[in-house]
Design a protein around this motif. Structure first.
Motif, PDB file in Angstrom:
ATOM      1  N   PHE A 101       0.835  -1.188   0.000  1.00 33.61           N
ATOM      2  CA  PHE A 101       0.000   0.000   0.000  1.00 33.61           C
ATOM      3  C   PHE A 101       0.878   1.250   0.000  1.00 33.61           C
ATOM      4  N   PRO A 102       0.419   2.360  -0.586  1.00 35.52           N
ATOM      5  CA  PRO A 102       1.095   3.642  -0.386  1.00 35.52           C
ATOM      6  C   PRO A 102       0.723   4.224   0.977  1.00 35.52           C
ATOM      7  N   LEU A 103       1.461   5.221   1.424  1.00 31.05           N
ATOM      8  CA  LEU A 103       1.192   5.826   2.724  1.00 31.05           C
ATOM      9  C   LEU A 103      -0.203   6.433   2.787  1.00 31.05           C
ATOM     10  N   ALA A 104      -0.694   6.952   1.676  1.00 28.33           N
ATOM     11  CA  ALA A 104      -2.025   7.558   1.652  1.00 28.33           C
ATOM     12  C   ALA A 104      -3.120   6.552   1.980  1.00 28.33           C
ATOM     13  N   ARG A 105      -2.814   5.259   1.845  1.00 28.14           N
ATOM     14  CA  ARG A 105      -3.814   4.225   2.162  1.00 28.14           C
ATOM     15  C   ARG A 105      -3.446   3.473   3.453  1.00 28.14           C
ATOM     16  N   ALA A 106      -2.795   4.160   4.361  1.00 26.02           N
ATOM     17  CA  ALA A 106      -2.396   3.524   5.619  1.00 26.02           C
ATOM     18  C   ALA A 106      -3.601   3.017   6.404  1.00 26.02           C
ATOM     19  N   ARG A 107      -4.719   3.729   6.333  1.00 30.76           N
ATOM     20  CA  ARG A 107      -5.917   3.275   7.058  1.00 30.76           C
ATOM     21  C   ARG A 107      -6.369   1.914   6.525  1.00 30.76           C
ATOM     22  N   ASP A 108      -6.361   1.735   5.207  1.00 28.01           N
ATOM     23  CA  ASP A 108      -6.727   0.440   4.616  1.00 28.01           C
ATOM     24  C   ASP A 108      -5.733  -0.644   5.022  1.00 28.01           C
ATOM     25  N   ALA A 109      -4.449  -0.271   5.064  1.00 26.11           N
ATOM     26  CA  ALA A 109      -3.414  -1.236   5.430  1.00 26.11           C
ATOM     27  C   ALA A 109      -3.605  -1.723   6.868  1.00 26.11           C
ATOM     28  N   LEU A 110      -3.893  -0.804   7.793  1.00 21.48           N
ATOM     29  CA  LEU A 110      -4.106  -1.196   9.185  1.00 21.48           C
ATOM     30  C   LEU A 110      -5.347  -2.059   9.335  1.00 21.48           C
ATOM     31  N   ALA A 111      -6.403  -1.742   8.593  1.00 20.66           N
ATOM     32  CA  ALA A 111      -7.610  -2.567   8.638  1.00 20.66           C
ATOM     33  C   ALA A 111      -7.312  -3.982   8.155  1.00 20.66           C
ATOM     34  N   ALA A 112      -6.456  -4.101   7.152  1.00 25.19           N
ATOM     35  CA  ALA A 112      -6.129  -5.416   6.592  1.00 25.19           C
ATOM     36  C   ALA A 112      -5.365  -6.285   7.587  1.00 25.19           C
ATOM     37  N   THR A 113      -4.644  -5.679   8.537  1.00 26.85           N
ATOM     38  CA  THR A 113      -3.887  -6.497   9.491  1.00 26.85           C
ATOM     39  C   THR A 113      -4.792  -7.373  10.351  1.00 26.85           C
ATOM     40  N   LEU A 114      -6.031  -6.957  10.553  1.00 25.68           N
ATOM     41  CA  LEU A 114      -6.955  -7.711  11.402  1.00 25.68           C
ATOM     42  C   LEU A 114      -7.878  -8.630  10.601  1.00 25.68           C
ATOM     43  N   ALA A 115      -7.725  -8.637   9.289  1.00 22.86           N
ATOM     44  CA  ALA A 115      -8.586  -9.451   8.435  1.00 22.86           C
ATOM     45  C   ALA A 115      -8.089 -10.889   8.396  1.00 22.86           C
ATOM     46  N   ARG A 116      -9.013 -11.843   8.460  1.00 22.73           N
ATOM     47  CA  ARG A 116      -8.667 -13.252   8.315  1.00 22.73           C
ATOM     48  C   ARG A 116      -8.520 -13.584   6.833  1.00 22.73           C
ATOM     49  N   GLY A 117      -7.572 -14.486   6.532  1.00 21.05           N
ATOM     50  CA  GLY A 117      -7.413 -14.958   5.164  1.00 21.05           C
ATOM     51  C   GLY A 117      -6.786 -13.957   4.221  1.00 21.05           C
TER      52      GLY A 117
END
Length: 328
Positions: free
Chosen positions: A299-315
């Motif tokens: 992810f780019p830095l501008a999408r850090a919120r999406d990246a953090l959300a993905a850390t808690l996603a299963r699969g």
């Protein structure tokens, strides 16, 4: 410099992308132009205020950092601008630059991609510490890896297989199981199967396991412990599978088996020199092609919120990596 900073812990919405003055390194410090930062489950918990350690505010998430030194402070003699380095610290990575003590910046081997270095920094060392240092893995032993499609789990499949183990990988998706086979697993088990223990008896030679490498725990935890052979070891690495399970205390006695905690931060502080040597060896193995780099979602830095959300996603399909200098 740009950074993704928050003044509270509780939600990714408490964080925003801001600009700050570019910091200058002081005596004994270096400044790193960050090329990649790896994010894990713990980063997601911290941002949501659910981790046992609460960092001081304001806070910049992400501590698995790889980049290039672009400035050094007075008295720095062991590092110089242009060196490719990695560092693991409590936060600071979701930014274009970070200041760290000279001693914390570890040089990377030629040929190792900086994104790969950030992605493997914590996961590969955790696996090596668990399987080799804590688990005492020997060639020919039967190893079962839970969460085998995740960053830690897929690294465990590789390290165990390269050490000569017979590896069974548990994952909940077809893609995750296929990747585990490609990384060296002898067989896979669907983590959603209603009778995991029966699948182990059917598929694994002898029907039992010598080592369970377990970053998931969850509802099948006790079933996996019951599937251990005599003198087996169940390595508990994390609890991403839900509420923390319990174990009847008579089972370790009856099975002559051990429940072994794998706490990587303890290893880093109590055995710092050995940890650094292990880390350097793992970097060299990936650079040389002996171990494959982690699968990644970048992810780019501008999408850090999406990246953090993905850390808690299963699969999820690999390690989460943010590239702060990448164009949005």
């Amino acid at each position: 410099m740009r950074c993704w900073q928050g003044d509270a812990l509780g939600s990714p919405d408490d964080f925003t992308l801001i600009r700050r003055p570019l910091p200058e390194p002081q005596a004994g410090e270096v400044r790193i132009a960050i090329e990649a930062v790896g994010l894990g489950y713990v980063d997601g918990l911290i941002v949501h205020g659910r981790y046992q350690i609460r960092p001081p505010l304001p806070y910049i998430p992400g501590g698995e950092i790889a980049g290039v030194i672009d400035a050094v402070g007075p008295g720095v003699s062991g590092r110089r601008p242009g060196e490719r380095v990695a560092v693991w610290r409590m936060g600071g990575g979701l930014a274009t630059h970070v200041i760290v003590p000279e001693a914390e910046a570890e040089c990377l081997p030629d040929g190792l991609d900086l994104g790969d270095a950030a992605a493997m920094l914590v996961d590969y060392q955790t696996v090596h510490y668990g399987l080799i240092r804590r688990g005492g893995l020997k060639a020919g032993e039967r190893v079962l890896v839970t969460g085998a499609s995740g960053g830690v789990g897929s690294a465990a499949v590789q390290v165990a297989a390269r050490a000569g183990a017979d590896v069974t990988a548990m994952a909940s998706t077809d893609d995750g199981r296929a990747r585990a086979l490609a990384l060296g697993a002898a067989r896979t088990i669907d983590a959603t199967d209603p009778d995991i223990r029966a699948r182990i008896r059917e598929a694994v030679p002898g029907g039992v396991i010598d080592i369970v490498f377990d970053p998931v725990a969850g509802p099948v935890f006790e079933l996996l412990f019951r599937s251990l052979a005599k003198d087996g070891r169940h390595l508990i690495v994390g609890f991403v599978g839900g509420p923390i399970p319990s174990l009847p205390i008579n089972l370790p006695l009856l099975k002559s088996a051990a429940l072994v905690g794998v706490e990587i931060r303890h290893f880093l502080t109590a055995h710092a020199e050995q940890a650094a040597a292990d880390r350097a060896a793992l970097f060299r193995r990936v650079a040389a092609g002996d171990l494959a780099p982690p699968a990644q979602m970048r992810f780019p830095l501008a999408r850090a919120r999406d990246a953090l959300a993905a850390t808690l996603a299963r699969g999820k399909a690999g390690k989460i990596v943010v590239q702060p200098r990448r164009a949005d």
